[in-house]
Design a protein around this motif. Sequence first.
Motif: not given
Length: 257
Positions: A137-144, A174-177, A197-203
């Motif tokens: 809780p409190g962690r931030r990630m880019p929304s996109y 490598p998968h981030t928009l 969905e995200d396909h390895e876009e953030g992690t």
Amino acid sequence: MSEQPERPEKPVPSVKSAERALRLVELLAEREPRSFTELYRALGMPKSSLHALLASLAHTGWVADDGRGGVSLGYRARAMGLSGLDESDVLDLVDDVMEDLRARLDETIHLARLDDGAVLYLASKYSRQALGVRFRPGRRMPSYATALGKAMLAALPASELALALPREYAALTPHTLTSEAALAAELDRVRAAGYAEDHEEGTVGLRCLAVALQHADLPLVALSCSVPVPRMTDAKRAEILAALLDARSTVLGRLRP
């Protein structure tokens, strides 16, 4: 020597524009949308000044045009819980639903909201199979770059979405928009499908599915399920999606119609 009488403290001067801005947000928190005429009468200020105040608050995300001539709270006010339930209420509302999701799927479940264009994690229920990737809780990630973020961005009105989009798109994997055009096409798919969905876009190594919980009494939040790539089979994906849609129906069913 006789005591000198205490001097009365000088009153703190009021800042009329700040008072009007706060009063306007309070009016919208009580009931929204409101027409320009309603706000003009309630605030008792010149129309030109009200137009300027609304433009300033809209630019900073505190109010928004509802698309039908009315004024509603914007994404920044909703993120702070000024409309209906506050953040602690939301956590109470969904805690058992998140627990049920974890038990049903044995995968990691997250709850998050938008905060200045980023995803802010509010709570998590971790799978017994978790591989050490933990979003506290409190962690931030880019929304996109997250399913949670894309689910919530897709739920925003166009005027609020424009304010929530980043100025720059950094590649987390490598998968981030990494462009507004790519994100716009993705958000169209999210709106049509009703989930993100995200396909390895953030992690790298994680896939996620998410649904937005959108209701007039609820600050905009989203629920997600994160799964290591080797476990995300077609059957597992279908199971997760069904569970998330059921969870959304359960939460929204607890709120007033």
